[in-house]
Write an enzyme that holds these catalytic residues in place. Structure first.
Site, PDB file in Angstrom:
ATOM      1  N   SER A  96     -14.427  33.475  -8.728  1.00 58.27           N
ATOM      2  CA  SER A  96     -13.302  32.515  -8.959  1.00 58.27           C
ATOM      3  C   SER A  96     -13.924  31.308  -8.356  1.00 58.27           C
ATOM      4  CB  SER A  96     -12.048  32.951  -8.322  1.00 58.27           C
ATOM      5  OG  SER A  96     -11.198  31.759  -8.222  1.00 58.27           O
TER       6      SER A  96
ATOM      7  N   HIS B 203     -14.226  32.896 -13.598  1.00 63.34           N
ATOM      8  CA  HIS B 203     -12.929  32.991 -13.553  1.00 63.34           C
ATOM      9  C   HIS B 203     -12.304  31.682 -13.064  1.00 63.34           C
ATOM     10  CE1 HIS B 203      -8.754  35.064 -12.915  1.00 63.34           C
ATOM     11  NE2 HIS B 203      -8.724  34.291 -12.200  1.00 63.34           N
TER      12      HIS B 203
ATOM     13  N   ASP C 237      -8.932  29.502 -12.224  1.00 64.45           N
ATOM     14  CA  ASP C 237      -7.656  29.596 -11.633  1.00 64.45           C
ATOM     15  C   ASP C 237      -6.917  28.169 -11.889  1.00 64.45           C
ATOM     16  OD1 ASP C 237      -7.427  32.349 -10.615  1.00 64.45           O
ATOM     17  OD2 ASP C 237      -8.857  31.561  -9.245  1.00 64.45           O
TER      18      ASP C 237
ATOM     19  N   MET D 112      -3.292  26.420 -11.483  1.00 66.66           N
ATOM     20  CA  MET D 112      -2.239  26.275 -10.879  1.00 66.66           C
ATOM     21  C   MET D 112      -1.599  25.054 -11.085  1.00 66.66           C
ATOM     22  SD  MET D 112      -3.306  28.183  -7.577  1.00 66.66           S
ATOM     23  CE  MET D 112      -4.384  29.538  -7.374  1.00 66.66           C
TER      24      MET D 112
ATOM     25  N   HIS E 214      -7.137  31.890 -15.978  1.00 61.47           N
ATOM     26  CA  HIS E 214      -5.967  32.549 -15.569  1.00 61.47           C
ATOM     27  C   HIS E 214      -5.117  31.240 -15.179  1.00 61.47           C
ATOM     28  CE1 HIS E 214      -4.078  34.911 -11.884  1.00 61.47           C
ATOM     29  NE2 HIS E 214      -3.093  34.612 -12.925  1.00 61.47           N
TER      30      HIS E 214
ATOM     31  N   MET F 299      -1.769  30.188 -14.014  1.00 60.15           N
ATOM     32  CA  MET F 299      -0.556  30.439 -13.000  1.00 60.15           C
ATOM     33  C   MET F 299       0.268  29.056 -13.069  1.00 60.15           C
ATOM     34  SD  MET F 299      -2.704  32.177 -10.003  1.00 60.15           S
ATOM     35  CE  MET F 299      -4.120  31.500 -10.291  1.00 60.15           C
TER      36      MET F 299
ATOM     37  N   MET G  45      -2.372  41.141  -9.843  1.00 59.99           N
ATOM     38  CA  MET G  45      -2.233  40.326  -8.626  1.00 59.99           C
ATOM     39  C   MET G  45      -2.271  41.176  -7.437  1.00 59.99           C
ATOM     40  SD  MET G  45      -3.092  37.167  -9.813  1.00 59.99           S
ATOM     41  CE  MET G  45      -3.199  36.615  -8.230  1.00 59.99           C
TER      42      MET G  45
ATOM     43  N   ASP H 247      -7.123  40.901  -8.968  1.00 58.96           N
ATOM     44  CA  ASP H 247      -7.363  39.241  -8.450  1.00 58.96           C
ATOM     45  C   ASP H 247      -6.787  39.124  -7.088  1.00 58.96           C
ATOM     46  OD1 ASP H 247      -7.540  36.725  -8.070  1.00 58.96           O
ATOM     47  OD2 ASP H 247      -6.736  36.151 -10.070  1.00 58.96           O
TER      48      ASP H 247
END
Length: 232
Positions: A12, A37, A39, A41, A70, A72, A141, A176
């Site tokens: 990540s 990866h 993330d 957010m 990913h 979120m 998660m 994750d």
């Protein structure tokens, strides 16, 4: 992307040097990362704010493997086209992020990406049972999403349940949160095959001194493979 269940390490970049993403991405790939990866957010669905489509598009220029994005965020659907344009190979949405997750997964696939669905720690495995024919990846998660560096939550029973539900479908199980050499064997023995790791990969290294990244990736892979009998 050809499907297989060999263990994949997906560092990540939330744990990378934010001032040097290009070299950090190249360094982890050179040191053995299978996927990268990312993330995303929004400060709404989770209590943190990270990257948007322009940043992801900038990362894409440096990613030679698989860019695993990913989300979120909530809502997801208005941003699917933008992340497709940014070059995501896999786009994962949370089952908790909106009322029409079937539509979201269909839209992700229609935009030319692999579709992932993520589960918060408190969401049972059965929540994705109706989605498995639309999903290419289920992300479990093992921390509450929003921040890196949290302690691992032991949800191996959920992983085993998912592995049984998936059966012979070509669907990855990703983990994750809190993945390291201690926790990787637990989740891989239960059926996971993609390990998202942040601080456990980036600890002790840098883009100038990336050998620590390689040692960390190799150690996680060895631990996971030994737990599944993949190594002699």
């Amino acid at each position: 992307m050809t499907f297989d269940r060999q263990i994949k390490i997906a560092p990540s970049i939330l744990s990378a040097d934010f001032a040097d993403f290009g070299r950090e991405i190249r360094a982890i790939e050179d040191q053995g990362a299978d996927w990268v990866h990312v993330d995303v957010m929004d400060g709404h669905f989770v209590p943190n704010l990270t990257f948007g489509p322009p940043a992801v598009k900038a990362f894409r220029r440096h990613v030679r493997t698989v860019m695993d994005v990913h989300l979120m965020i909530a809502p997801v659907d208005p941003y699917i086209a933008a992340f497709a344009d940014a070059g995501a190979d896999i786009l994962t949405a949370h089952v908790e992020a909106g009322p029409h997750i079937h539509r979201t997964l269909q839209a992700i696939r229609a935009a030319g990406m692999r579709a992932g669905v993520a589960l918060n720690p408190g969401t049972p495995a059965d929540a994705v049972d109706p989605l498995l024919d639309l999903a290419d990846l289920v992300c479990v998660m093992t921390v509450n999403p929003g921040f890196g560096g949290q302690s691992f939550l032991d949800l191996t029973a959920k992983v085993r349940r998912l592995r049984a539900m998936i059966g012979d479908r070509p669907v990855h199980i990703a983990i994750d949160g809190g993945v390291d050499t201690t926790t990787a064997p637990m989740v891989c023995r239960a059926g996971a095959d993609v390990l998202v790791a942040g601080s456990a990969v980036f600890r002790g290294g840098s883009a100038d001194e990336p050998s620590a990244y390689g040692a960390n990736i190799a150690a996680i892979r060895r631990a996971a493979q030994s737990a599944t009998g993949a190594m002699a």
